[in-house]
Design a protein around this motif. Structure first.
Motif, PDB file in Angstrom:
ATOM      1  N   CYS A  12       0.834  -1.199   0.000  1.00 48.14           N
ATOM      2  CA  CYS A  12       0.000   0.000   0.000  1.00 48.14           C
ATOM      3  C   CYS A  12       0.872   1.253   0.000  1.00 48.14           C
ATOM      4  O   CYS A  12       0.548   2.236  -0.638  1.00 48.14           O
ATOM      5  CB  CYS A  12      -0.920  -0.015   1.219  1.00 48.14           C
ATOM      6  N   ARG A  51      -8.629  -0.637   2.675  1.00 48.74           N
ATOM      7  CA  ARG A  51      -9.286  -1.413   1.609  1.00 48.74           C
ATOM      8  C   ARG A  51      -8.328  -1.664   0.445  1.00 48.74           C
ATOM      9  O   ARG A  51      -8.290  -2.764  -0.118  1.00 48.74           O
ATOM     10  CB  ARG A  51     -10.548  -0.696   1.141  1.00 48.74           C
ATOM     11  N   ALA A  52      -7.537  -0.639   0.093  1.00 45.61           N
ATOM     12  CA  ALA A  52      -6.570  -0.800  -0.994  1.00 45.61           C
ATOM     13  C   ALA A  52      -5.519  -1.842  -0.602  1.00 45.61           C
ATOM     14  O   ALA A  52      -5.150  -2.698  -1.423  1.00 45.61           O
ATOM     15  CB  ALA A  52      -5.899   0.532  -1.319  1.00 45.61           C
ATOM     16  N   GLN A  53      -5.059  -1.791   0.662  1.00 48.58           N
ATOM     17  CA  GLN A  53      -4.077  -2.779   1.108  1.00 48.58           C
ATOM     18  C   GLN A  53      -4.679  -4.173   1.082  1.00 48.58           C
ATOM     19  O   GLN A  53      -4.013  -5.138   0.706  1.00 48.58           O
ATOM     20  CB  GLN A  53      -3.564  -2.444   2.518  1.00 48.58           C
ATOM     21  N   HIS A  54      -5.941  -4.301   1.440  1.00 51.21           N
ATOM     22  CA  HIS A  54      -6.626  -5.598   1.384  1.00 51.21           C
ATOM     23  C   HIS A  54      -6.672  -6.112  -0.056  1.00 51.21           C
ATOM     24  O   HIS A  54      -6.385  -7.298  -0.303  1.00 51.21           O
ATOM     25  CB  HIS A  54      -8.044  -5.460   1.963  1.00 51.21           C
ATOM     26  N   LEU A  55      -6.992  -5.233  -1.006  1.00 51.10           N
ATOM     27  CA  LEU A  55      -7.009  -5.632  -2.419  1.00 51.10           C
ATOM     28  C   LEU A  55      -5.610  -6.036  -2.891  1.00 51.10           C
ATOM     29  O   LEU A  55      -5.438  -7.027  -3.608  1.00 51.10           O
ATOM     30  CB  LEU A  55      -7.553  -4.498  -3.291  1.00 51.10           C
ATOM     31  N   ILE A  56      -4.606  -5.269  -2.477  1.00 49.93           N
ATOM     32  CA  ILE A  56      -3.222  -5.580  -2.861  1.00 49.93           C
ATOM     33  C   ILE A  56      -2.802  -6.921  -2.274  1.00 49.93           C
ATOM     34  O   ILE A  56      -2.173  -7.737  -2.948  1.00 49.93           O
ATOM     35  CB  ILE A  56      -2.281  -4.435  -2.426  1.00 49.93           C
ATOM     36  N   ASP A  57      -3.180  -7.174  -1.026  1.00 52.54           N
ATOM     37  CA  ASP A  57      -2.873  -8.473  -0.412  1.00 52.54           C
ATOM     38  C   ASP A  57      -3.541  -9.606  -1.190  1.00 52.54           C
ATOM     39  O   ASP A  57      -2.941 -10.665  -1.395  1.00 52.54           O
ATOM     40  CB  ASP A  57      -3.327  -8.502   1.049  1.00 52.54           C
ATOM     41  N   ASN A  58      -4.771  -9.378  -1.625  1.00 53.24           N
ATOM     42  CA  ASN A  58      -5.471 -10.391  -2.434  1.00 53.24           C
ATOM     43  C   ASN A  58      -4.750 -10.634  -3.754  1.00 53.24           C
ATOM     44  O   ASN A  58      -4.618 -11.777  -4.202  1.00 53.24           O
ATOM     45  CB  ASN A  58      -6.919  -9.975  -2.699  1.00 53.24           C
ATOM     46  N   VAL A  59      -4.285  -9.558  -4.399  1.00 49.61           N
ATOM     47  CA  VAL A  59      -3.543  -9.702  -5.664  1.00 49.61           C
ATOM     48  C   VAL A  59      -2.263 -10.496  -5.427  1.00 49.61           C
ATOM     49  O   VAL A  59      -1.940 -11.427  -6.180  1.00 49.61           O
ATOM     50  CB  VAL A  59      -3.230  -8.316  -6.274  1.00 49.61           C
ATOM     51  N   ASN A  60      -1.530 -10.159  -4.359  1.00 50.24           N
ATOM     52  CA  ASN A  60      -0.288 -10.879  -4.048  1.00 50.24           C
ATOM     53  C   ASN A  60      -0.565 -12.350  -3.753  1.00 50.24           C
ATOM     54  O   ASN A  60       0.169 -13.237  -4.207  1.00 50.24           O
ATOM     55  CB  ASN A  60       0.451 -10.230  -2.877  1.00 50.24           C
ATOM     56  N   SER A  62      -3.114 -14.104  -4.819  1.00 52.97           N
ATOM     57  CA  SER A  62      -3.515 -14.715  -6.084  1.00 52.97           C
ATOM     58  C   SER A  62      -2.303 -15.006  -6.963  1.00 52.97           C
ATOM     59  O   SER A  62      -2.219 -16.056  -7.606  1.00 52.97           O
ATOM     60  CB  SER A  62      -4.497 -13.801  -6.816  1.00 52.97           C
TER      61      SER A  62
END
Length: 144
Positions: A12, A51-60, A62
């Motif tokens: 993030c 929320r952005a960090q949560h999305l980034i964690d999901n991308v990582n 994945s």
């Protein structure tokens, strides 16, 4: 690792930059409605960053799962290709065996033909010697 190299994990901080903290006492100069507005805005920004960090964690996560799937797929594919190559090699050796038998048969036939040619050559030499001897005998007889 994939040929294009490891995927760099996102953070993030790399997207939003370092978060600035509110300096204590700076709010005191603001009136109550402005202070509530900035506190609400700060909470909204913090929520967006969370929320952005949560999305980034999901991308990582994945990307890591994709890497694991590709590694498993690569290993499976290598096993299958190796198995197919082994089957092909066995078939080639089987064909080599069949061809070797055919070649051996032909070589045996060739040896037999060459032996007959040698015998015919010997007979021909003997015939030539006999004809030569007969010719000499005819030539040496006195004329009457």
């Amino acid at each position: 690792l994939p040929p294009w190299g490891p995927a760099l994990p996102l953070t993030c901080g790399s997207v939003f930059g370092p978060r600035t903290e509110v300096v204590p006492g700076a709010e005191a100069a603001l009136d109550a409605p402005s202070s509530r507005y900035f506190a609400s805005l700060d909470a909204s920004v913090g929520d967006l960053q969370h929320r952005a960090q949560h999305l980034i964690d999901n991308v990582n996560r994945s990307r890591k799962e994709d890497h694991n799937v590709m590694s498993t797929f690569r290993d499976s594919l290598l096993l299958k290709v190796s198995g197919l190559a082994e089957q092909l090699e066995e078939r080639l050796f089987h064909l080599y065996g069949i061809h070797n038998e055919l070649i051996q048969e032909r070589l045996q036939e060739l040896a037999e033909v060459m032996e007959r040619v040698g015998e015919a050559e010997a007979e021909l030499r003997q015939v030539c010697r006999t004809v030569e001897a007969a010719y000499r005998d005819l030539c040496l007889q006195p004329e009457s």
